[in-house]
Design a protein around this motif. Structure first.
Motif, PDB file in Angstrom:
ATOM      1  N   GLN A  75       0.798   5.378   0.635  1.00 57.59           N
ATOM      2  CA  GLN A  75      -0.012   6.437   1.239  1.00 57.59           C
ATOM      3  C   GLN A  75       0.757   7.750   1.221  1.00 57.59           C
ATOM      4  OE1 GLN A  75      -2.326   5.666   4.860  1.00 57.59           O
ATOM      5  NE2 GLN A  75      -1.512   3.578   4.867  1.00 57.59           N
TER       6      GLN A  75
ATOM      7  N   SER B 151      -4.451   6.827  -0.390  1.00 57.61           N
ATOM      8  CA  SER B 151      -3.835   5.502  -0.277  1.00 57.61           C
ATOM      9  C   SER B 151      -4.219   4.644  -1.474  1.00 57.61           C
ATOM     10  CB  SER B 151      -4.243   4.817   1.030  1.00 57.61           C
ATOM     11  OG  SER B 151      -5.635   4.670   1.117  1.00 57.61           O
TER      12      SER B 151
ATOM     13  N   LYS C  52       0.845  -1.189   0.000  1.00 64.16           N
ATOM     14  CA  LYS C  52       0.000   0.000   0.000  1.00 64.16           C
ATOM     15  C   LYS C  52       0.885   1.246   0.000  1.00 64.16           C
ATOM     16  CE  LYS C  52      -3.759   0.220   2.581  1.00 64.16           C
ATOM     17  NZ  LYS C  52      -4.644   0.410   3.767  1.00 64.16           N
TER      18      LYS C  52
END
Length: 906
Positions: free
Chosen positions: A361, A406, A359
């Motif tokens: 972000q 994100s 992920k």
């Protein structure tokens, strides 16, 4: 021609014999030998000729004749003026001794010691103490670039600071020992912490304007509480002066974070739900959207915020023939700051040995921080008795807006095509922390040998975080353009805690003089009763129509979404608990003072009882937990002074580190960054500490310190991942060794303060590792440093002081080496924080009648914090900002801050 040259040479040589010659000298206190910085020296016969002493007490007068006599007029505040006749044919270097004015003697010499708030007083305290100390005086704090205690503290050797999410230094790490291994005192007494998770106090709560000095104790004696391995930070607040004194300052400034780079985000936090429906109406109440106000979801942007502002005021005096002293001081800091952060999440794939980023972000923080502090002190001095009553109140209100983008990098992530799904989230919150402490102390001398002192303390600390709002929307991106935006989820959290503490201390001291040594017998006891109430309520919301497309753009898309509450009774949480901690201690110690040194030996016993009661029941989990144990803590120290300017010290002490309330409660919570969990099986850490230091004080304003230390930790407590939870654990035993160098040197108007600390720690723990190409996991052992232990830390400050023209300046730099920030359960997957260099500047120009102008500038190099993994997976090369040789997990950018102000001293 030759005759003309001869005559010219003769005239030139003759002129040399009567040309200007310099007069050098030093000005000192007659009784203490302390160099008097800033003494004004004039020549009676040459009114235009004058100078002032530099940081080392020396002066230089130029353009004086080679022969004859001159009269020096010497003046220093609160000292008797002197007239000194100097025969220039015999003397070009002199030493001048000054005597304090009897009417102002208390201001200069207090019980035979230096003025406590001067640099000389700080060095005197280091030199004469029975412990290993580092001291920062009020004079140094005032002229530093720092406006709070946390920032000032990082200038001390062996001290690094852990920053909060906004970039502010908040918690002290001493000698590589994490913040949990140190404790903080206010005027020598512990107070409650408003932190909801930890027992230590955020040091950026305390304005530096309220300090008289900062004292860092790096060794313990038996009369000190035993829960410190790195050291103890004691914030000594201002005392009443010997005569009426008024000090005030005001400053305005800005952070360049918002100068055309980022907008300042603001939420309507004045229109929020102050109390959870659960607390308003009871556990059976079914909440609906009508119970929640929408101010926390309404975010707007502005080009720049209002200016930062700092205001300070203190006034004090002594009355009744100096028996009664009163001091009142206050400070307000209104600050706007921002942070830009990248934050990557990684996971370990089956069959691989380096993590992949799962992920991406990007976070943007806008923070409005309003901190106010006030302290009031009264002291009453009678013939053989002294009473002191100290009250302090600190309040900090912080409004934060966090905007997050994100991107999950698995299914549907095709950056080459510009196709992916992006979640946008706003988080708004208002966190209010406050501390109140009232401390009554008595000191009583019975005869020449027996002394009794006692203290009673009440403190109350609170933290309130009502209606913390999270709103998340989901964007479908096609060809790098938003194709559709829908509402995803909303959460409203309500959390608050209150800590109350009652503490009592009693110390008995009896001095026995012998021909070979002076013996001091000391014994005492303390009792501490702490109570905590913690409440946590969370409400989860879903959109009424999960497929409805949101209209608008930017922050307006978060407004007006139709939600329904899917947890109307609030989620049950283990964080609804009451707890108490009772600590009792007794000790005895013996001090033997010789002509050339001192020996101290002592023994302390501490009993701890911790108990929590959860207010809600959970399947398979008890609602009550308790820990109770005794600790026996010996200590010994040796101080040898081969000369009046040199000490050699050797210390041993045993200490502990207790778990906090929050850590032993068996909670589970979706934290700001990770899934968090408590650990009711957590044990206290026990630590053996050995310290040695050589000290040399060339003058009353200079020092050279060299020390080494060794620490052995049994069951150290560290935050690490276990079964996908980030939680406190006892991971094994550890060692920590290191050395420190500290130097202060002055030459006329210039000075240098430098320190360097090397630390090496090691702990061996079990780690997991996949076999290459297989889902099979093997368990191995790996040795690493302790969390937050940087091997190299250094500070260098260049000082300038010209009393004659009223200039002061300081250029301060600091470096903290790379260190582990987060421990991973996998081999070679710990997250590190890269070494950081910072540069700060301060300057002051003094004018007549007590006025001055000052400038403070921080983070001049615009330093960027970086977190990384030491391993590299080829899969991560596709993501932005990756570098060869390491995997970038996140960065923090804060910008520079500038403050310009005026100060008045009466």
């Amino acid at each position: 021609m030759i005759n003309r040259c001869f005559v010219s040479a003769t005239i030139f040589i003759a002129s040399l014999s009567i040309q200007a010659m310099p007069l050098k000298g030093i000005v000192k206190d007659k009784s203490t030998g302390e160099p008097l910085v800033g003494t004004i020296i004039k020549i009676k016969e040459y009114k235009k000729e004058k100078t002032s002493t530099g940081l080392d007490g020396t002066f230089l007068l130029k353009d004086l004749p080679d022969a004859g006599t001159v009269t020096l007029l010497v003046n220093y505040l609160s000292y008797k003026p002197r007239e000194i006749t100097v025969d220039l044919s015999k003397n070009h270097q002199i030493e001048i001794s000054m005597e304090p004015d009897a009417e102002n003697l208390d201001e200069i010499v207090i019980k035979g010691q230096y003025n406590s708030h001067s640099n000389q007083g700080a060095i005197s305290l280091v030199k004469n103490s029975s412990q290993i100390l580092n001291v920062m005086s009020r004079q140094t704090i005032q002229l530093s670039p720092d406006i709070n205690v946390a920032s000032a503290l990082q200038r001390i050797s062996g001290v690094t600071m852990e920053s909060d999410a906004s970039g502010q230094a908040a918690y002290a790490i001493l000698r590589g020992m994490d913040k949990r291994y140190n404790y903080t005192l206010v005027n020598g007494i512990k107070i409650s912490s408003p932190d909801d998770q930890n027992r230590y106090i955020p040091l950026n709560l305390f304005p530096s304007d309220l300090m008289d000095r900062l004292v860092v104790s790096k060794s313990l004696t038996a009369d000190m509480e035993g829960d410190a391995a790195g050291g103890v930070v004691d914030m000594d607040m201002k005392d009443a002066p010997s005569h009426f004194q008024l000090q005030t300052n005001m400053a305005l400034g800005y952070s360049d974070f918002f100068f055309g780079k980022h907008d300042y985000l603001n939420a309507q936090r004045g229109n929020i739900t102050k109390e959870a429906p659960y607390e308003q109406y009871g556990s059976e109440y079914k909440a609906t959207m009508s119970d929640f106000k929408d101010g926390g979801t309404l975010v707007s942007s502005h080009a720049v915020p209002s200016p930062n502002m700092v205001i300070g005021l203190s006034a004090g005096n002594r009355f009744w023939n100096n028996r009664l002293g009163i001091l009142l001081a206050g400070n307000i800091q209104n600050e706007f700051r921002g942070t830009e952060r990248t934050f990557n999440t990684a996971s370990m794939p089956f069959g691989e040995q380096a993590e992949v980023i799962s992920k991406l972000q990007n976070r943007l923080y806008s923070i409005h921080d309003l901190t106010a502090g006030i302290h009031f002190k009264i002291d009453l001095n009678l013939a053989h008795h002294k009473l002191e009553w100290y009250n302090m109140y600190i309040n900090r209100n912080e409004n934060t807006v966090r905007y997050t983008n994100s991107i999950v990098t698995d299914y549907g992530y095709e950056p080459d095509k510009g196709d992916y799904t992006r979640d946008d989230e706003i988080r708004t919150n208002t966190q209010t922390q406050s501390i109140f402490a009232s401390h009554l102390k008595g000191t009583h001398h019975f005869g020449d040998h027996f002394t009794v002192d006692w203290s009673g303390v009440f403190s109350r600390a609170t933290e309130k975080d009502p209606d913390r709002t999270y709103v998340d929307i989901k964007n479908t991106i096609v060809s790098d353009s938003i194709n559709k935006t829908v509402a995803n989820s909303m959460e409203r959290r309500f959390q608050h805690n209150t800590d109350k503490s009652l503490e009592g201390y009693l110390n008995l001291n009896y001095d026995t003089p012998f021909s070979f040594a002076d013996l001091s017998w000391k014994a005492g006891a303390m009792y501490s009763r702490k109570r905590r109430e913690n409440r946590y309520y969370s409400y989860q919301f879903n959109p009424q129509n999960i497929s409805a497309t949101l209209s608008g753009e930017g922050y307006s898309m978060f407004k007006g979404i139709d939600w329904y509450c899917r947890t109307p009774y609030a989620q049950a949480s283990q964080l609804n608990y009451n707890s108490h901690e009772n600590i009792g201690a007794v000790y005895a110690m013996l001090s033997m003072r010789f002509t050339k040194g001192e020996i101290i030996a002592g023994f302390r016993g501490e009993h701890t009882n911790q108990l929590y009661t959860m207010l809600q029941t959970f399947k398979g989990m008890g609602s009550i937990g308790e820990q109770s144990y005794w600790d026996w803590l010996p200590s010994a120290s040796l101080k040898w002074s081969p000369t009046g300017k040199m000490n050699v010290r050797l210390n041993y002490y045993k200490s502990i580190n207790r778990p906090s309330f929050y850590e032993i409660v068996p909670y589970e919570i979706d934290g700001e960054e990770y899934e968090e969990k408590g650990n009711p099986e957590l044990k206290r850490a026990r630590i053996d500490n050995i310290d040695a230091r050589w000290e040399w004080f060339p003058s009353a304003t200079e020092q050279v310190l060299f020390g080494v230390f060794y620490k052995y930790l049994k069951d150290p407590i560290e935050m690490s991942f276990y079964n996908n939870f980030y939680m406190p654990q006892n991971l094994g035993n550890a060692k920590n060794i290191g050395m420190e160098i500290d130097l202060i040197k002055y030459i006329r108007h210039f000075g240098i303060k430098a320190n360097y600390t090397y630390t090496h720690s090691s702990i061996t723990t079990t780690k997991r590792q996949y076999k290459v190409g297989s889902a099979e996991i093997e368990t191995i052992s790996q040795t690493r440093p302790l969390v937050n232990q940087a091997p190299h830390t250094a500070n260098l400050s260049l000082l300038y002081k010209d009393t004659e023209h009223g200039w002061n300046g300081q250029l301060a730099s600091s470096y903290t080496g790379s260190r582990i920030a987060i421990v991973s359960p996998y081999k070679d997957a710990d997250e590190w924080e890269r070494g950081l260099f910072s540069l700060d500047f301060s300057a002051e120009k003094k004018f007549k009648k007590g006025w001055s102008v000052f400038l403070k500038a921080n983070n001049l190099t615009n330093a960027v914090r970086e977190r990384y993994l030491k391993t590299v997976n080829d899969y991560n090369a596709q993501f932005p900002n990756q570098k060869s040789g390491r995997t970038i997990m996140g960065t923090y950018k804060y910008g520079r801050t500038f403050l310009l102000g005026i100060r008045y001293d009466l």
